[in-house]
Design an enzyme around this catalytic site. Structure first.
Site, mmCIF file in Angstrom:
data_model
loop_
_atom_site.group_PDB
_atom_site.id
_atom_site.type_symbol
_atom_site.label_atom_id
_atom_site.label_comp_id
_atom_site.label_asym_id
_atom_site.label_seq_id
_atom_site.Cartn_x
_atom_site.Cartn_y
_atom_site.Cartn_z
ATOM 1 N N CYS A 192 0.808 -1.218 0.000
ATOM 2 C CA CYS A 192 0.000 0.000 0.000
ATOM 3 C C CYS A 192 0.842 1.270 0.000
ATOM 4 O O CYS A 192 0.289 2.376 0.000
ATOM 5 C CB CYS A 192 -0.948 -0.009 1.194
ATOM 6 S SG CYS A 192 -2.094 -1.417 1.142
ATOM 7 N N HIS A 234 -1.097 7.948 6.759
ATOM 8 C CA HIS A 234 -1.548 6.701 6.137
ATOM 9 C C HIS A 234 -2.949 6.362 6.649
ATOM 10 O O HIS A 234 -3.831 6.029 5.863
ATOM 11 C CB HIS A 234 -0.555 5.591 6.460
ATOM 12 C CG HIS A 234 -0.851 4.284 5.814
ATOM 13 N ND1 HIS A 234 -0.936 4.125 4.450
ATOM 14 C CD2 HIS A 234 -1.086 3.051 6.348
ATOM 15 C CE1 HIS A 234 -1.201 2.857 4.157
ATOM 16 N NE2 HIS A 234 -1.300 2.190 5.294
ATOM 17 N N GLU A 270 1.414 4.243 13.739
ATOM 18 C CA GLU A 270 1.672 5.521 13.074
ATOM 19 C C GLU A 270 1.625 6.677 14.066
ATOM 20 O O GLU A 270 2.474 7.588 14.011
ATOM 21 C CB GLU A 270 0.663 5.739 11.954
ATOM 22 C CG GLU A 270 0.918 7.011 11.171
ATOM 23 C CD GLU A 270 0.106 7.133 9.902
ATOM 24 O OE1 GLU A 270 0.431 7.994 9.068
ATOM 25 O OE2 GLU A 270 -0.871 6.362 9.730
ATOM 26 N N LYS A 304 -8.233 8.736 3.754
ATOM 27 C CA LYS A 304 -8.882 7.422 3.615
ATOM 28 C C LYS A 304 -10.223 7.386 4.352
ATOM 29 O O LYS A 304 -11.076 6.560 4.038
ATOM 30 C CB LYS A 304 -7.973 6.312 4.150
ATOM 31 C CG LYS A 304 -6.767 5.992 3.279
ATOM 32 C CD LYS A 304 -6.021 4.780 3.816
ATOM 33 C CE LYS A 304 -4.786 4.460 2.992
ATOM 34 N NZ LYS A 304 -3.676 5.425 3.228
ATOM 35 N N HIS A 351 -9.620 2.817 1.279
ATOM 36 C CA HIS A 351 -8.236 2.395 1.056
ATOM 37 C C HIS A 351 -8.117 1.770 -0.332
ATOM 38 O O HIS A 351 -8.561 0.647 -0.566
ATOM 39 C CB HIS A 351 -7.836 1.395 2.127
ATOM 40 C CG HIS A 351 -6.356 1.163 2.226
ATOM 41 N ND1 HIS A 351 -5.488 1.443 1.208
ATOM 42 C CD2 HIS A 351 -5.590 0.656 3.236
ATOM 43 C CE1 HIS A 351 -4.254 1.132 1.571
ATOM 44 N NE2 HIS A 351 -4.292 0.658 2.807
ATOM 45 N N PHE A 391 1.857 -3.975 3.753
ATOM 46 C CA PHE A 391 2.210 -5.343 4.149
ATOM 47 C C PHE A 391 3.697 -5.587 3.908
ATOM 48 O O PHE A 391 4.292 -5.085 2.952
ATOM 49 C CB PHE A 391 1.405 -6.354 3.354
ATOM 50 C CG PHE A 391 -0.037 -6.490 3.775
ATOM 51 C CD1 PHE A 391 -0.511 -5.917 4.928
ATOM 52 C CD2 PHE A 391 -0.925 -7.215 2.994
ATOM 53 C CE1 PHE A 391 -1.839 -6.052 5.321
ATOM 54 C CE2 PHE A 391 -2.252 -7.366 3.366
ATOM 55 C CZ PHE A 391 -2.714 -6.786 4.524
#
Length: 409
Positions: free
Chosen positions: A163, A303, A314, A333, A338, A397
C-alpha cells in the site's frame, strides 16, 4: 530556498470514489463525509461495503477493443495519466519520447480476472481461457499500457511495495530525473480492491471494518472505536520534471517534491512494528533527504487506514518524530477508503492540493482518540493553515514504509 534534490510537480490526474478528476476529489475530501456504502459486487460476503467509483465508462473513454482488453485498474491508470498530461500542458505528439518515463505502483493485480479464468480451467475448459488473461493482469502492464497509449519511449516499469506502492513510484521517478535518465516522468499508482477475492482475503485477515449496517461510519482513522479499513479503488498520476526544465517551458509548478524516504520493518508479514519504528525511520529519512527538520513540517497527510494496529503504530511514530507535538494531521482514507496500491499516489496528489489551497481537509468519523496517542487531527471542516512543507506517509504489508516531503513552490 531551492533544494538540489527537489523536482517539480507540473500536472495531476486523479480518479477516485470522490470524483473523476482531481478537483472533484478535492471537493469530496473537503466535505469530510465517508463515501463508503454497500457494494452489490460484494453481496453475500462477510463484508459487503466499499468505496467505489461510479459513472466511469471505459468503453466511452478508450473504445470497445481497448476497454475489453484491459482490466479495471489499468483503465483507471490510463484515465489518470491522460488527465495529468493535459494538466501539465504537455502534448505527447511533440514531447521528447525517449526522455519520458512511466513509473506506476500497483499493490495487487487483477484477482477478478484470475478468478474467472481459473474457474474455466478448473471446469476442464482450458480452451475457453482468454489468451489475454496473463498480459491484462500482470502488474507491469499498467505502466506499459500507459506508455503505449501516450507513446512514451523512455523507461516504463511498475513498483510494488504493497500500500506504499504509489509513493514509492513517485520517489523512484524523482531519482530518474535527478540521475538525468529522464526529463519527464509520469508517476503514481492504480488499483481496485473491489474484487470478491480481494475482499474475502482482507475479511479473512480481520482487516476490514465489520460496520456493514452503517457503512458511512465504518472507516474511522485514529478513533478509539476503529475496527478496520474499507476497501476502495482509484488512480492518481503526477507529472514530474526538473524545476529548471519546467520553468523553461513556462509550466505551472503546483508543488515541489523535496524529500523521499523508505524503510522496512523486517518485523511481520502483515502487522506493522508495534511502536512504529520503521515508519519513524522512513519519516526521518525523508526529512534528511529534504534537508529539513521535523519542526519545518506544517502538515502530515497520514496513512491512517483505521486498523487498530496500524493507526497506533503511526501515531506513536509521529509523536516521537515530532517530540510529542506533531503538526496538524488528516487521513483522507476516512472519506475515500483504502485504494491499496493507488492510495499513496492519491494522498500525494491531495497533499499537493493542500499546499496549493492552504487548508487541510478533515478526517471523517473521528470522535475520540486514545489519550496516550493523541494527535492534532483536523475534523469536521477544512482548517485554513499556512503550509510551506507537508509530509505524506504510506505503509504496507511486509513492513514497507515510504514518506514523501512536498513543498509550496
Amino acid at each position: 530556498m531551492p533544494h538540489a534534490r527537489e523536482v517539480a510537480v507540473t500536472g495531476i490526474g486523479m480518479i477516485t470514489p470522490g470524483g473523476p478528476t482531481a478537483e472533484e476529489t478535492w471537493r469530496a475530501v473537503c466535505e469530510g463525509r465517508s463515501l463508503a456504502r454497500t457494494d452489490p459486487e460484494l453481496a453475500g460476503l462477510p463484508v459487503d461495503i466499499s468505496c467505489r467509483i461510479d459513472g466511469f465508462d471505459a468503453t466511452a473513454s478508450f473504445g470497445r477493443p481497448l476497454a475489453r482488453r484491459l482490466d479495471r485498474f489499468t483503465h483507471l491508470s490510463l484515465d489518470a495519466a491522460r488527465q495529468a498530461v493535459t494538466d501539465a500542458k504537455l502534448d505527447p505528439a511533440h514531447w521528447p519520447r525517449e526522455r519520458v518515463g512511466v513509473v506506476l505502483g500497483v499493490g495487487s493485480n487483477s484477482l477478478e480476472t484470475y478468478v474467472r479464468e481459473f474457474t474455466l480451467l478448473g471446469e476442464g475448459r482450458p480452451r475457453a481461457v482468454s489468451p489475454m488473461a496473463l498480459p491484462r493482469s500482470v502488474p507491469s502492464m499498467v505502466p506499459a499500457e500507459v506508455a503505449l497509449d501516450l507513446q512514451v519511449h523512455g523507461p516504463s516499469f511498475s513498483v510494488a511495495s504493497a500500500c506504499a506502492s504509489g509513493a514509492t513510484a513517485i520517489g523512484v521517478a524523482r531519482d530518474l530525473l535527478l540521475a538525468g535518465t529522464c526529463d519527464i516522468v509520469l508517476a503514481g499508482g492504480a488499483d481496485s480492491g473491489r474484487a470478491r477475492m480481494t475482499a474475502t482475503c482482507f475479511a479473512q485477515m480481520t482487516a476490514l471494518s465489520r460496520r456493514t449496517d452503517d457503512p458511512s461510519a465504518a472507516c474511522r482513522p485514529f478513533d478509539v472505536d476503529r475496527d478496520g479499513l474499507v476497501l476502495s479503488e482509484g488512480a492518481a498520476v503526477l507529472v514530474l520534471e526538473r524545476p529548471d526544465d519546467a520553468r523553461a517551458r513556462g509550466a505551472h509548478i503546483r508543488a515541489l517534491l523535496r524529500g523521499y524516504g523508505s524503510s522496512s520493518d523486517a518485523h511481520h508479514p502483515v502487522a506493522p512494528h508495534p511502536d512504529g519504528a520503521g515508519a519513524e525511520r522512513a519519516l526521518r529519512a525523508a526529512l534528511a533527504d529534504a534537508g529539513c527538520v521535523p519542526g519545518d513540517v506544517d502538515h502530515v497527510n497520514a496513512h491512517g487506514t483505521s486498523t487498530p494496529a496500524g493507526d497506533t503504530a503511526e501515531a506513536l511514530a509521529l509523536l516521537r518524530t515530532f517530540d510529542g507535538t506533531p503538526p496538524p494531521v488528516t487521513s483522507t482514507k476516512s472519506v475515500l477508503g483504502h485504494a491499496l496500491g493507488a492510495s499513496a499516489a492519491v494522498e500525494a496528489a491531495l497533499t499537493v492540493l493542500t499546499l496549493q489551497q492552504q487548508h487541510i481537509p478533515p478526517t471523517a468519523n473521528l470522535h475520540r482518540q486514545h489519550p496516550a496517542q493523541e494527535l492534532d487531527i483536523v475534523t469536521a471542516h477544512p482548517r485554513p493553515t499556512p503550509i510551506d512543507l507537508a509530509a505524506t506517509s504510506s505503509f504496507g504489508f511486509g513492513g514497507q514504509n515510504t514518506v514523501l516531503i512536498l513543498a509550496k513552490p
